[in-house]
Design a protein around this motif. Sequence first.
Motif, short mmCIF file in Angstrom:
data_model
loop_
_atom_site.label_atom_id
_atom_site.label_comp_id
_atom_site.label_asym_id
_atom_site.label_seq_id
_atom_site.Cartn_x
_atom_site.Cartn_y
_atom_site.Cartn_z
N THR A 57 0.84 -1.21 0.00
CA THR A 57 0.00 0.00 0.00
C THR A 57 0.87 1.26 0.00
O THR A 57 0.62 2.20 -0.75
CB THR A 57 -0.94 0.01 1.22
OG1 THR A 57 -1.71 -1.19 1.21
CG2 THR A 57 -1.87 1.20 1.19
N GLY A 58 1.91 1.29 0.78
CA GLY A 58 2.82 2.43 0.82
C GLY A 58 3.52 2.64 -0.51
O GLY A 58 3.69 3.77 -0.98
N LEU A 59 3.92 1.54 -1.14
CA LEU A 59 4.58 1.63 -2.44
C LEU A 59 3.63 2.19 -3.49
O LEU A 59 4.01 3.06 -4.29
CB LEU A 59 5.07 0.23 -2.85
CG LEU A 59 5.86 0.16 -4.14
CD1 LEU A 59 7.13 0.99 -4.04
CD2 LEU A 59 6.21 -1.28 -4.48
N LEU A 60 2.37 1.75 -3.50
CA LEU A 60 1.38 2.27 -4.45
C LEU A 60 1.10 3.76 -4.22
O LEU A 60 0.96 4.53 -5.18
CB LEU A 60 0.08 1.47 -4.36
CG LEU A 60 0.16 0.04 -4.91
CD1 LEU A 60 -1.15 -0.69 -4.65
CD2 LEU A 60 0.49 0.04 -6.38
N VAL A 61 1.03 4.18 -2.97
CA VAL A 61 0.83 5.60 -2.67
C VAL A 61 2.01 6.43 -3.17
O VAL A 61 1.84 7.49 -3.77
CB VAL A 61 0.58 5.81 -1.15
CG1 VAL A 61 0.63 7.28 -0.79
CG2 VAL A 61 -0.75 5.20 -0.74
N CYS A 62 3.23 5.94 -2.95
CA CYS A 62 4.43 6.64 -3.43
C CYS A 62 4.43 6.74 -4.95
O CYS A 62 4.76 7.80 -5.51
CB CYS A 62 5.69 5.94 -2.94
SG CYS A 62 6.01 6.16 -1.18
#
Length: 157
Positions: free
Chosen positions: A12-17
């Motif tokens: 999820t953090g990677l997709l937000v970034c």
Amino acid sequence: MGDVLEQFFILTGLLVCLACLAKCVRFSRCVLLNYWKVLPKSFLRSMGQWAVITGAGDGIGKAYSFELAKRGLNVVLISRTLEKLEAIATEIERTTGRSVKIIQADFTKDDIYEHIKEKLAGLEIGILVNNVGMLPNLLPSHFLNAPDEIQVSHRPV
């Protein structure tokens, strides 16, 4: 269960970034394209109010005519087919609001240049697009080895 949850938060953090990066790239592209222009809008008109385009009845010459008119120049269209010139002139005037003059001339003839000179007299010409389809030879050759006479590349009318 803890490992799965950890993997989920990392993904999820990677997709937000990635989403934020994509937005930054899009914003940068808009800013650069809209505010960082190579030439000011008035540059072309500063060279003269008129552009002369030979071979303006088709293809590249026609495209140059529209682009120069869109950029604020009045255009003089030179080609051998009067009907095509009239249609293109009407379309340019309608879509861009710029003035258009047409000159019918067949560059295979030697007696056209005085007529063209008379029609261009008094115009403030800043750009010439010499797009007439003339070839020194129908076969590829070095320019200095080409014969003195010119053969005409006839396009279908």
